[in-house]
Design a protein around this motif. Structure first.
Motif, mmCIF file in Angstrom:
data_model
loop_
_atom_site.group_PDB
_atom_site.id
_atom_site.type_symbol
_atom_site.label_atom_id
_atom_site.label_comp_id
_atom_site.label_asym_id
_atom_site.label_seq_id
_atom_site.Cartn_x
_atom_site.Cartn_y
_atom_site.Cartn_z
ATOM 1 N N ALA A 10 31.863 26.339 36.915
ATOM 2 C CA ALA A 10 33.055 26.984 36.371
ATOM 3 C C ALA A 10 34.198 26.874 37.369
ATOM 4 O O ALA A 10 33.975 26.937 38.579
ATOM 5 C CB ALA A 10 32.753 28.448 36.087
ATOM 6 N N PRO A 11 35.406 26.711 36.884
ATOM 7 C CA PRO A 11 36.549 26.687 37.795
ATOM 8 C C PRO A 11 36.652 28.017 38.532
ATOM 9 O O PRO A 11 36.263 29.064 38.011
ATOM 10 C CB PRO A 11 37.750 26.490 36.881
ATOM 11 C CG PRO A 11 37.205 26.087 35.559
ATOM 12 C CD PRO A 11 35.781 26.548 35.496
ATOM 13 N N ALA A 12 37.172 27.964 39.733
ATOM 14 C CA ALA A 12 37.349 29.185 40.525
ATOM 15 C C ALA A 12 38.355 30.099 39.831
ATOM 16 O O ALA A 12 39.319 29.623 39.223
ATOM 17 C CB ALA A 12 37.843 28.827 41.922
ATOM 18 N N PRO A 13 38.159 31.407 39.928
ATOM 19 C CA PRO A 13 39.146 32.342 39.366
ATOM 20 C C PRO A 13 40.504 32.142 40.040
ATOM 21 O O PRO A 13 40.584 31.733 41.191
ATOM 22 C CB PRO A 13 38.582 33.719 39.713
ATOM 23 C CG PRO A 13 37.147 33.489 40.024
ATOM 24 C CD PRO A 13 37.039 32.094 40.543
ATOM 25 N N LEU A 14 41.560 32.451 39.319
ATOM 26 C CA LEU A 14 42.900 32.320 39.865
ATOM 27 C C LEU A 14 43.236 33.513 40.757
ATOM 28 O O LEU A 14 42.887 34.652 40.449
ATOM 29 C CB LEU A 14 43.924 32.238 38.739
ATOM 30 C CG LEU A 14 43.814 31.026 37.827
ATOM 31 C CD1 LEU A 14 44.819 31.136 36.688
ATOM 32 C CD2 LEU A 14 44.014 29.742 38.607
ATOM 33 N N HIS A 15 43.927 33.230 41.831
ATOM 34 C CA HIS A 15 44.481 34.293 42.681
ATOM 35 C C HIS A 15 45.749 34.789 41.991
ATOM 36 O O HIS A 15 46.472 34.015 41.382
ATOM 37 C CB HIS A 15 44.800 33.733 44.072
ATOM 38 C CG HIS A 15 45.463 34.715 44.970
ATOM 39 N ND1 HIS A 15 44.773 35.754 45.561
ATOM 40 C CD2 HIS A 15 46.745 34.853 45.359
ATOM 41 C CE1 HIS A 15 45.610 36.468 46.281
ATOM 42 N NE2 HIS A 15 46.810 35.935 46.169
ATOM 43 N N TRP A 16 46.021 36.074 42.050
ATOM 44 C CA TRP A 16 47.199 36.627 41.400
ATOM 45 C C TRP A 16 47.786 37.754 42.228
ATOM 46 O O TRP A 16 47.133 38.300 43.120
ATOM 47 C CB TRP A 16 46.869 37.128 39.993
ATOM 48 C CG TRP A 16 45.851 38.217 39.988
ATOM 49 C CD1 TRP A 16 44.493 38.067 39.949
ATOM 50 C CD2 TRP A 16 46.087 39.625 40.088
ATOM 51 N NE1 TRP A 16 43.882 39.284 39.998
ATOM 52 C CE2 TRP A 16 44.839 40.270 40.087
ATOM 53 C CE3 TRP A 16 47.234 40.396 40.172
ATOM 54 C CZ2 TRP A 16 44.711 41.652 40.168
ATOM 55 C CZ3 TRP A 16 47.111 41.773 40.259
ATOM 56 C CH2 TRP A 16 45.855 42.385 40.246
ATOM 57 N N LYS A 17 49.013 38.107 41.915
ATOM 58 C CA LYS A 17 49.658 39.306 42.433
ATOM 59 C C LYS A 17 50.491 39.883 41.294
ATOM 60 O O LYS A 17 50.914 39.144 40.405
ATOM 61 C CB LYS A 17 50.527 39.000 43.642
ATOM 62 C CG LYS A 17 51.722 38.110 43.345
ATOM 63 C CD LYS A 17 52.517 37.804 44.596
ATOM 64 C CE LYS A 17 53.481 36.675 44.397
ATOM 65 N NZ LYS A 17 52.875 35.358 44.402
ATOM 66 N N SER A 87 51.597 34.334 58.058
ATOM 67 C CA SER A 87 52.726 34.812 57.257
ATOM 68 C C SER A 87 52.702 36.319 57.022
ATOM 69 O O SER A 87 53.712 36.890 56.625
ATOM 70 C CB SER A 87 52.750 34.095 55.903
ATOM 71 O OG SER A 87 51.641 34.501 55.112
ATOM 72 N N GLY A 88 51.551 36.959 57.216
ATOM 73 C CA GLY A 88 51.419 38.380 56.920
ATOM 74 C C GLY A 88 51.205 38.665 55.449
ATOM 75 O O GLY A 88 51.157 39.823 55.037
ATOM 76 N N THR A 89 51.053 37.637 54.639
ATOM 77 C CA THR A 89 50.929 37.784 53.196
ATOM 78 C C THR A 89 49.486 38.083 52.798
ATOM 79 O O THR A 89 48.573 37.393 53.229
ATOM 80 C CB THR A 89 51.390 36.486 52.498
ATOM 81 O OG1 THR A 89 52.753 36.257 52.856
ATOM 82 C CG2 THR A 89 51.278 36.596 50.993
ATOM 83 N N GLY A 90 49.310 39.089 51.951
ATOM 84 C CA GLY A 90 47.993 39.443 51.464
ATOM 85 C C GLY A 90 47.386 38.355 50.603
ATOM 86 O O GLY A 90 48.095 37.648 49.884
ATOM 87 N N LEU A 91 46.060 38.239 50.675
ATOM 88 C CA LEU A 91 45.329 37.232 49.901
ATOM 89 C C LEU A 91 44.422 37.875 48.862
ATOM 90 O O LEU A 91 43.600 37.202 48.256
ATOM 91 C CB LEU A 91 44.511 36.346 50.852
ATOM 92 C CG LEU A 91 45.318 35.599 51.907
ATOM 93 C CD1 LEU A 91 44.393 34.905 52.902
ATOM 94 C CD2 LEU A 91 46.268 34.614 51.259
#
Length: 160
Positions: A10-17, A87-91
């Motif tokens: 299965a394709p990996a789930p998408l990351h979102w914000k 970058s300090g950006t949440g993942l």
């Protein structure tokens, strides 16, 4: 040769914000970081690098919590989730507040539901009120009960 559904990966789930349009990203980030017990993202080192490279004009930044921040974007992230150290950006679980010129005029089409531990909704509503939220209405239906609130810029959310 085609793979059967059982053997195909299965394709990996998408990351979102979740992105929230607002007038004042910094004040919204402070409110929601406190409301969710999240952390305001620190993009200061990344912004410094962008400024040094000439890739970002100084006018696109503000001082926020004694460090440089983007003027028009501020994120908050779950304190236990990973983040990009450069970058300090949440993942992981993350909400981004984005400045837009127009005011909010109608009910949200998307909102957050905050779920409190059993018996603690009233205390949580009071805490959120102290942070600047307001109660819009209390709902009691056969399917359950909750409190509809608005953040300091009028964005609706529910407390269950």
């Amino acid at each position: 040769m085609t793979q059967s559904p059982e053997t195909a990966s299965a394709p990996a789930p998408l990351h979102w914000k979740l992105v929230v349009d607002c007038a004042e990203p910094q004040s919204q980030a402070d409110f929601w970081a406190a409301a969710l017990r999240y952390e305001v993202e620190d993009n200061g080192a990344f912004i410094e690098r962008l400024l040094e490279l000439g890739a970002l004009p100084r006018a696109a930044t503000v001082e926020f919590h004694a460090r440089l921040a983007f003027r028009d974007l501020v994120g908050v992230r779950h304190p236990e989730d990973p983040y990009d150290e450069d970058s300090g950006t949440g993942l992981g679980r993350r909400v981004l507040f984005q400045r837009v010129p127009e005011e909010k005029t109608v009910k949200n089409r998307l909102h957050l539901d905050l779920h409190t531990p059993s018996g603690q909704r009233e205390a949580e509503v009071a805490r959120l009120g102290e942070l600047g939220a307001s109660v819009l209405r209390e709902v009691a239906e056969p399917s359950g009960s909750w409190v509809v609130m608005a953040d300091p810029e009028g964005n609706e959310f529910c407390v269950h």
